[in-house]
Write a protein that holds these residues in place. Structure first.
Motif, mmCIF file in Angstrom:
data_model
loop_
_atom_site.group_PDB
_atom_site.id
_atom_site.type_symbol
_atom_site.label_atom_id
_atom_site.label_comp_id
_atom_site.label_asym_id
_atom_site.label_seq_id
_atom_site.Cartn_x
_atom_site.Cartn_y
_atom_site.Cartn_z
ATOM 1 N N ASP A 1 21.880 50.957 42.841
ATOM 2 C CA ASP A 1 20.832 50.182 42.179
ATOM 3 C C ASP A 1 21.208 48.714 42.291
ATOM 4 O OD1 ASP A 1 22.432 49.315 39.953
ATOM 5 O OD2 ASP A 1 21.991 51.175 38.905
ATOM 6 N N GLY A 2 20.362 47.855 41.786
ATOM 7 C CA GLY A 2 20.553 46.421 41.959
ATOM 8 C C GLY A 2 21.798 45.836 41.337
ATOM 9 N N ALA A 3 22.409 46.546 40.415
ATOM 10 C CA ALA A 3 23.612 46.038 39.753
ATOM 11 C C ALA A 3 24.881 46.770 40.200
ATOM 12 C CB ALA A 3 23.462 46.148 38.244
ATOM 13 N N ALA A 4 24.733 47.755 41.087
ATOM 14 C CA ALA A 4 25.877 48.574 41.494
ATOM 15 C C ALA A 4 26.700 47.891 42.580
ATOM 16 C CB ALA A 4 25.378 49.932 41.993
ATOM 17 N N ASN A 5 27.928 48.344 42.716
ATOM 18 C CA ASN A 5 28.806 47.869 43.792
ATOM 19 C C ASN A 5 28.505 48.633 45.072
ATOM 20 O OD1 ASN A 5 30.183 46.172 41.982
ATOM 21 N ND2 ASN A 5 31.558 47.815 41.391
ATOM 22 N N SER A 6 28.791 47.999 46.188
ATOM 23 C CA SER A 6 28.651 48.649 47.493
ATOM 24 C C SER A 6 30.022 49.127 47.970
ATOM 25 C CB SER A 6 28.086 47.659 48.512
ATOM 26 O OG SER A 6 29.016 46.604 48.737
ATOM 27 N N VAL A 7 30.019 49.985 48.962
ATOM 28 C CA VAL A 7 31.282 50.429 49.574
ATOM 29 C C VAL A 7 32.024 49.212 50.110
ATOM 30 C CG1 VAL A 7 32.315 51.769 51.449
ATOM 31 C CG2 VAL A 7 30.415 52.736 50.128
ATOM 32 N N ALA A 8 31.303 48.326 50.802
ATOM 33 C CA ALA A 8 31.947 47.133 51.370
ATOM 34 C C ALA A 8 32.616 46.310 50.279
ATOM 35 C CB ALA A 8 30.928 46.289 52.130
ATOM 36 N N TRP A 9 31.890 46.068 49.177
ATOM 37 C CA TRP A 9 32.472 45.266 48.102
ATOM 38 C C TRP A 9 33.682 45.973 47.489
ATOM 39 C CZ3 TRP A 9 33.783 45.698 43.026
ATOM 40 C CH2 TRP A 9 34.165 44.507 42.392
ATOM 41 N N HIS B 1 38.847 52.359 42.800
ATOM 42 C CA HIS B 1 37.811 51.760 43.640
ATOM 43 C C HIS B 1 37.614 52.546 44.937
ATOM 44 C CE1 HIS B 1 36.991 48.652 40.886
ATOM 45 N NE2 HIS B 1 38.049 47.913 41.135
ATOM 46 N N ALA B 2 38.691 53.068 45.495
ATOM 47 C CA ALA B 2 38.554 53.908 46.699
ATOM 48 C C ALA B 2 37.770 55.170 46.363
ATOM 49 C CB ALA B 2 39.931 54.252 47.269
ATOM 50 N N GLY B 3 37.992 55.723 45.184
ATOM 51 C CA GLY B 3 37.228 56.896 44.755
ATOM 52 C C GLY B 3 35.759 56.576 44.564
ATOM 53 N N GLN B 4 35.463 55.410 44.015
ATOM 54 C CA GLN B 4 34.073 54.994 43.867
ATOM 55 C C GLN B 4 33.416 54.829 45.237
ATOM 56 O OE1 GLN B 4 34.622 51.445 41.546
ATOM 57 N NE2 GLN B 4 34.994 52.584 39.652
ATOM 58 N N ALA B 5 34.151 54.242 46.190
ATOM 59 C CA ALA B 5 33.624 54.076 47.548
ATOM 60 C C ALA B 5 33.385 55.439 48.196
ATOM 61 C CB ALA B 5 34.586 53.231 48.387
ATOM 62 N N ALA B 6 34.286 56.381 47.969
ATOM 63 C CA ALA B 6 34.117 57.730 48.525
ATOM 64 C C ALA B 6 32.898 58.410 47.912
ATOM 65 C CB ALA B 6 35.380 58.564 48.274
ATOM 66 N N PHE B 7 32.669 58.205 46.626
ATOM 67 C CA PHE B 7 31.479 58.763 45.983
ATOM 68 C C PHE B 7 30.216 58.206 46.632
ATOM 69 C CE2 PHE B 7 28.046 58.325 42.899
ATOM 70 C CZ PHE B 7 27.840 59.656 42.563
ATOM 71 N N LEU B 8 30.162 56.895 46.812
ATOM 72 C CA LEU B 8 28.994 56.283 47.454
ATOM 73 C C LEU B 8 28.807 56.797 48.877
ATOM 74 C CD1 LEU B 8 29.104 52.579 46.257
ATOM 75 C CD2 LEU B 8 27.358 54.295 45.759
ATOM 76 N N ARG B 9 29.910 56.987 49.583
ATOM 77 C CA ARG B 9 29.831 57.559 50.927
ATOM 78 C C ARG B 9 29.161 58.934 50.857
ATOM 79 N NH1 ARG B 9 32.618 57.226 55.827
ATOM 80 N NH2 ARG B 9 32.473 59.170 56.977
ATOM 81 N N GLY B 10 29.556 59.737 49.884
ATOM 82 C CA GLY B 10 28.948 61.051 49.709
ATOM 83 C C GLY B 10 27.458 60.978 49.423
ATOM 84 N N VAL B 11 27.074 60.024 48.581
ATOM 85 C CA VAL B 11 25.654 59.823 48.274
ATOM 86 C C VAL B 11 24.897 59.487 49.567
ATOM 87 C CG1 VAL B 11 24.010 58.295 47.100
ATOM 88 C CG2 VAL B 11 26.006 59.161 45.875
ATOM 89 N N LEU B 12 25.468 58.589 50.360
ATOM 90 C CA LEU B 12 24.831 58.200 51.619
ATOM 91 C C LEU B 12 24.701 59.390 52.571
ATOM 92 C CD1 LEU B 12 26.635 54.811 52.184
ATOM 93 C CD2 LEU B 12 24.161 55.132 52.132
ATOM 94 N N GLN B 13 25.731 60.188 52.646
ATOM 95 C CA GLN B 13 25.712 61.320 53.582
ATOM 96 C C GLN B 13 24.748 62.404 53.146
ATOM 97 O OE1 GLN B 13 29.977 62.020 53.725
ATOM 98 N NE2 GLN B 13 30.052 61.137 55.774
ATOM 99 N N ARG B 14 24.477 62.517 51.850
ATOM 100 C CA ARG B 14 23.558 63.546 51.360
ATOM 101 C C ARG B 14 22.107 63.082 51.421
ATOM 102 N NH1 ARG B 14 26.329 67.604 48.487
ATOM 103 N NH2 ARG B 14 24.521 68.124 47.223
ATOM 104 N N ALA B 15 21.903 61.780 51.562
ATOM 105 C CA ALA B 15 20.540 61.231 51.567
ATOM 106 C C ALA B 15 19.798 61.603 52.837
ATOM 107 C CB ALA B 15 20.586 59.720 51.412
#
Length: 170
Positions: free
Chosen positions: A36-44, A156-170
């Motif tokens: 969402d607009g306030a969330a962190n990105s994998v890159a960040w 933070h690496a775990g958060q990035a991995a979670f976002l990666r999972g979200v992207l892969q499931r989309a």
């Protein structure tokens, strides 16, 4: 018997594995995805965890940061202060970490990892009691600072991995 140096090197090695797994194969657009607009990105997240490790290790080792000393700030070309680590970033600041590749993120992390390992490989148990930051009560020892960096990095690496999972499931 495992030494302090070996234990720390193993912990930082695990961070490196998680960083690589989180970004491997992602496009710059995927790296910039925010839930969402306030969330962190994998890159960040990966940039931030690497900047914090770089900053904190350089400080306790009494050496320059990889970010500035080895030209990484110029390679990233971000529109933020050169010494910024991401601490306290708001949504606009998070959005400024863009246009980076997975390779650039992992190469910067690898350079920071190498500097970290050069530092920790010679530490002994006695070194861990050295006070490195008196701004806190109680003052922060080297042991506490290193464990804090490892903990923050893995979160933070775990958060990035979670976002990666979200992207892969989309």
């Amino acid at each position: 018997m495992t030494t302090t140096a070996e234990l720390l090197a193993d912990a930082f090695g695990r961070v490196r594995e998680e960083v690589r797994a989180a970004v491997d194969g992602l496009t710059p657009e995927q790296l910039e995805f925010r839930a969402d607009g306030a969330a962190n990105s994998v890159a960040w997240l990966v940039w931030h965890l690497t900047r914090v490790q770089d900053d904190h290790i350089a400080e306790v080792a009494g050496i320059g940061q990889v970010w500035t000393e080895q030209g990484w700030a110029d390679r990233f070309g971000l529109s933020i202060d050169r010494l910024d680590t991401g601490y306290g970033h708001d949504s606009e600041d998070v959005a400024a970490v863009r246009g980076v590749s997975a390779d650039l993120l992992t190469e910067y992390y690898d350079a920071v990892h190498e500097q970290t390992i050069r530092y920790v490989r010679d530490l002994s148990d006695a070194d861990l009691d050295r006070v490195v930051d008196e701004r806190w009560d109680p003052p922060v020892t080297l042991a506490v600072r290193l464990v804090s960096v490892i903990s923050d990095d893995l979160q933070h690496a775990g958060q990035a991995a979670f976002l990666r999972g979200v992207l892969q499931r989309a």
